[in-house]
Design a protein around this motif. Sequence first.
Motif, PDB file in Angstrom:
ATOM      1  N   GLU A 151       0.470   5.886  11.747  1.00 31.58           N
ATOM      2  CA  GLU A 151       1.327   4.710  11.641  1.00 31.58           C
ATOM      3  C   GLU A 151       0.534   3.473  11.234  1.00 31.58           C
ATOM      4  N   PHE A 153      -1.085   3.069   8.680  1.00 32.82           N
ATOM      5  CA  PHE A 153      -0.910   2.824   7.252  1.00 32.82           C
ATOM      6  C   PHE A 153       0.286   1.917   6.969  1.00 32.82           C
ATOM      7  N   SER A 154       1.265   1.918   7.877  1.00 32.09           N
ATOM      8  CA  SER A 154       2.465   1.118   7.667  1.00 32.09           C
ATOM      9  C   SER A 154       2.645   0.064   8.741  1.00 32.09           C
ATOM     10  N   ARG A 159      -3.310  -4.792   7.789  1.00 33.01           N
ATOM     11  CA  ARG A 159      -3.821  -3.423   7.732  1.00 33.01           C
ATOM     12  C   ARG A 159      -5.279  -3.434   7.309  1.00 33.01           C
ATOM     13  N   LEU A 194      -2.888   4.101  -3.109  1.00 31.95           N
ATOM     14  CA  LEU A 194      -2.609   2.899  -2.331  1.00 31.95           C
ATOM     15  C   LEU A 194      -3.727   1.878  -2.507  1.00 31.95           C
TER      16      LEU A 194
END
Length: 276
Positions: A151, A153-154, A159, A194
């Motif tokens: 989680e 990553f989101s 981040r 990404l």
Amino acid sequence: MSEWEAGLDDEAGAVMRTVVRQLKLWREAAGLTQAEFGAAIGYGEELVSSVERGRRIPRPEYLDAADEVLGAGGRIAAMKGDVAEARYPKKVRDVKRLEAEAIEICSYNNCVIDGLLQTDAYARAVFSSRRPQFAEEELEQRVAARLDRQEIFSAPTARPLFSFVLCEATLRRLIGGKMVMRNQLERLSEVARLRNIDLQVLPLSREENSGLGGPFRLLKLKDGAAVGLNEVQLTNRVITDPRETTVLDMRYGIIRAQALTPRESLAFIEKVLGEP
């Protein structure tokens, strides 16, 4: 309902005692016996009793049903996150906290795909290969904990930057079989695109490989400190000595230089994906 066995360390146990106390207080305030409450939420009296005695960890659906029946207005359901985290091993909780504090996460692995990048099926295959085998409940617990860490990553907050270097062997080792590996490679292809992730491959054809000592991770924290994580047979070690984390930082930099660039690595992964 397949119950979660409660076998918790002190920290998780304290969380669960608070949750259990709240559940019991809400039930008693509603004037319901354990049997009546169990019937209302669709579970047996024995299970309700086990939860309130701390012998079972309530599942999310149990807490949702309790919230609705007791008219808690979301106060009981709000505890689902704490309960879910408490059921994970302490090591997993500690790593997750460190990752949440990190501004940069670096990982080198020559055995398996890093846990943050694993698909459900791949993670399950990794844990299933362990000998002696995990009990089914513990296997499910560990898979859930590994996927829960992803989680990050989101995350709605800032981040961290991610840097992964994977030995080519991890792309070709058929953990879980061809289809599982194909899906795993497709996952790598996605995350490699990404913007906050640098994914690199260290080919087996390289004559120089400074990562032969095995996998390790290096987390650079917001306060400027660095923490190393090293997991080997039967041993998990957290490294905080600046002399040692400096060595890991230098070593990781060299490994990155020996690997393919992120663009070359993405092409390499696509090439492996296209192979029969």
